[in-house]
Design a protein around this motif. Structure first.
Motif, PDB file in Angstrom:
ATOM      1  N   GLY A 184     -28.413   5.681 -35.335  1.00 46.16           N
ATOM      2  CA  GLY A 184     -29.037   4.836 -34.335  1.00 46.16           C
ATOM      3  C   GLY A 184     -30.547   4.876 -34.411  1.00 46.16           C
ATOM      4  N   TRP A 185     -31.148   3.831 -33.899  1.00 40.65           N
ATOM      5  CA  TRP A 185     -32.598   3.770 -33.717  1.00 40.65           C
ATOM      6  C   TRP A 185     -32.886   3.732 -32.219  1.00 40.65           C
ATOM      7  N   TYR A 186     -33.772   4.608 -31.807  1.00 39.75           N
ATOM      8  CA  TYR A 186     -34.230   4.659 -30.435  1.00 39.75           C
ATOM      9  C   TYR A 186     -35.734   4.417 -30.431  1.00 39.75           C
ATOM     10  N   ARG A 187     -36.272   4.102 -29.268  1.00 41.30           N
ATOM     11  CA  ARG A 187     -37.711   3.959 -29.167  1.00 41.30           C
ATOM     12  C   ARG A 187     -38.185   4.476 -27.811  1.00 41.30           C
ATOM     13  N   GLN A 188     -39.427   4.898 -27.812  1.00 43.69           N
ATOM     14  CA  GLN A 188     -40.028   5.380 -26.578  1.00 43.69           C
ATOM     15  C   GLN A 188     -41.452   4.870 -26.495  1.00 43.69           C
ATOM     16  N   ALA A 189     -41.699   4.070 -25.481  1.00 44.55           N
ATOM     17  CA  ALA A 189     -43.046   3.561 -25.227  1.00 44.55           C
ATOM     18  C   ALA A 189     -43.748   4.508 -24.257  1.00 44.55           C
ATOM     19  N   PRO A 190     -45.065   4.495 -24.239  1.00 49.49           N
ATOM     20  CA  PRO A 190     -45.802   5.382 -23.329  1.00 49.49           C
ATOM     21  C   PRO A 190     -45.373   5.200 -21.876  1.00 49.49           C
ATOM     22  N   GLY A 191     -45.058   6.310 -21.234  1.00 48.57           N
ATOM     23  CA  GLY A 191     -44.679   6.266 -19.824  1.00 48.57           C
ATOM     24  C   GLY A 191     -43.258   5.806 -19.567  1.00 48.57           C
ATOM     25  N   LYS A 192     -42.500   5.596 -20.627  1.00 48.50           N
ATOM     26  CA  LYS A 192     -41.127   5.121 -20.462  1.00 48.50           C
ATOM     27  C   LYS A 192     -40.140   6.102 -21.101  1.00 48.50           C
ATOM     28  N   GLN A 193     -38.899   5.976 -20.686  1.00 49.92           N
ATOM     29  CA  GLN A 193     -37.858   6.821 -21.259  1.00 49.92           C
ATOM     30  C   GLN A 193     -37.450   6.303 -22.641  1.00 49.92           C
ATOM     31  N   ARG A 194     -36.943   7.208 -23.427  1.00 51.30           N
ATOM     32  CA  ARG A 194     -36.422   6.814 -24.732  1.00 51.30           C
ATOM     33  C   ARG A 194     -35.186   5.939 -24.515  1.00 51.30           C
ATOM     34  N   GLU A 195     -35.103   4.865 -25.279  1.00 49.89           N
ATOM     35  CA  GLU A 195     -33.986   3.942 -25.117  1.00 49.89           C
ATOM     36  C   GLU A 195     -33.359   3.620 -26.469  1.00 49.89           C
ATOM     37  N   LEU A 196     -32.062   3.333 -26.423  1.00 56.70           N
ATOM     38  CA  LEU A 196     -31.364   2.936 -27.634  1.00 56.70           C
ATOM     39  C   LEU A 196     -31.763   1.512 -28.001  1.00 56.70           C
ATOM     40  N   VAL A 197     -32.108   1.314 -29.257  1.00 62.20           N
ATOM     41  CA  VAL A 197     -32.442  -0.006 -29.768  1.00 62.20           C
ATOM     42  C   VAL A 197     -31.240  -0.612 -30.490  1.00 62.20           C
ATOM     43  N   ALA A 198     -30.663   0.158 -31.391  1.00 62.83           N
ATOM     44  CA  ALA A 198     -29.525  -0.332 -32.171  1.00 62.83           C
ATOM     45  C   ALA A 198     -28.787   0.852 -32.753  1.00 62.83           C
ATOM     46  N   SER A 199     -27.503   0.676 -32.968  1.00 58.51           N
ATOM     47  CA  SER A 199     -26.712   1.722 -33.595  1.00 58.51           C
ATOM     48  C   SER A 199     -25.692   1.095 -34.535  1.00 58.51           C
ATOM     49  N   THR A 222     -21.970   2.273 -36.562  1.00 58.49           N
ATOM     50  CA  THR A 222     -20.938   3.290 -36.713  1.00 58.49           C
ATOM     51  C   THR A 222     -20.622   3.532 -38.182  1.00 58.49           C
ATOM     52  N   THR A 223     -19.739   4.489 -38.401  1.00 60.79           N
ATOM     53  CA  THR A 223     -19.321   4.782 -39.771  1.00 60.79           C
ATOM     54  C   THR A 223     -18.597   3.604 -40.398  1.00 60.79           C
ATOM     55  N   ALA A 224     -17.967   2.782 -39.565  1.00 56.74           N
ATOM     56  CA  ALA A 224     -17.240   1.612 -40.063  1.00 56.74           C
ATOM     57  C   ALA A 224     -18.130   0.381 -40.179  1.00 56.74           C
ATOM     58  N   GLY A 225     -19.394   0.527 -39.786  1.00 52.14           N
ATOM     59  CA  GLY A 225     -20.314  -0.603 -39.888  1.00 52.14           C
ATOM     60  C   GLY A 225     -20.433  -1.436 -38.624  1.00 52.14           C
ATOM     61  N   GLY A 226     -19.766  -1.018 -37.562  1.00 49.32           N
ATOM     62  CA  GLY A 226     -19.903  -1.725 -36.307  1.00 49.32           C
ATOM     63  C   GLY A 226     -21.283  -1.513 -35.717  1.00 49.32           C
ATOM     64  N   THR A 227     -21.856  -2.567 -35.157  1.00 50.46           N
ATOM     65  CA  THR A 227     -23.224  -2.486 -34.656  1.00 50.46           C
ATOM     66  C   THR A 227     -23.301  -2.754 -33.162  1.00 50.46           C
ATOM     67  N   ASN A 228     -24.356  -2.218 -32.574  1.00 51.03           N
ATOM     68  CA  ASN A 228     -24.613  -2.407 -31.149  1.00 51.03           C
ATOM     69  C   ASN A 228     -26.124  -2.531 -30.977  1.00 51.03           C
ATOM     70  N   TYR A 229     -26.545  -3.471 -30.119  1.00 54.77           N
ATOM     71  CA  TYR A 229     -27.973  -3.711 -29.924  1.00 54.77           C
ATOM     72  C   TYR A 229     -28.330  -3.739 -28.446  1.00 54.77           C
ATOM     73  N   ALA A 230     -29.526  -3.304 -28.143  1.00 51.26           N
ATOM     74  CA  ALA A 230     -30.069  -3.495 -26.806  1.00 51.26           C
ATOM     75  C   ALA A 230     -30.267  -4.998 -26.587  1.00 51.26           C
TER      76      ALA A 230
END
Length: 115
Positions: free
Chosen positions: A35-50, A52-60
């Motif tokens: 997965g890729w996460y990101r954290q902007a100044p003053g904000k919590q880390r959030e999931l951007v995209a992930s 799976t092992t099978a290639g399934g994807t998920n996006y913010a």
């Protein structure tokens, strides 16, 4: 011990594109959800995209249609292709590998979107 290393961050103009890459050590890469996460100044880390092992994807919702995550198991690498970048995409981007509840993080790479 699994090591995760990101690359590809930098400065980019709004509307531009950037591709981040992440390499994870070890022969068990293909068994990790990445997965890729990101954290902007003053904000919590959030999931951007992930992906799976099978290639399934998920996006913010904020990046759907603009970002694409992909993986190359032969090269132990995961990529995040970012198009139509916005100022709000400015953040430190972190790569994460997850396997059976164990998380491995990279050191992060800065992405700054400018005018």
């Amino acid at each position: 011990q699994v090591q995760v290393v990101e690359s590809g961050g930098g400065l980019v103009q709004a509307g531009g594109s950037l591709t981040l890459s992440c390499t994870a050590s070890g022969s068990i890469f293909r068994s990790f959800t990445m997965g890729w996460y990101r954290q902007a100044p003053g904000k919590q880390r959030e999931l951007v995209a992930s992906i799976t092992t099978a290639g399934g994807t998920n996006y913010a919702d904020s990046v759907k249609g603009r970002f694409t995550i992909s993986r190359d198991n032969a090269k132990n690498t995961v990529h995040l292709k970012m198009n139509s970048l916005k100022f709000d995409d400015t953040a430190v981007y972190y790569c994460n590998g997850n396997r059976f509840g164990s998380n491995y993080w990279g050191q992060g790479t800065q992405v700054t979107v400018t005018s």
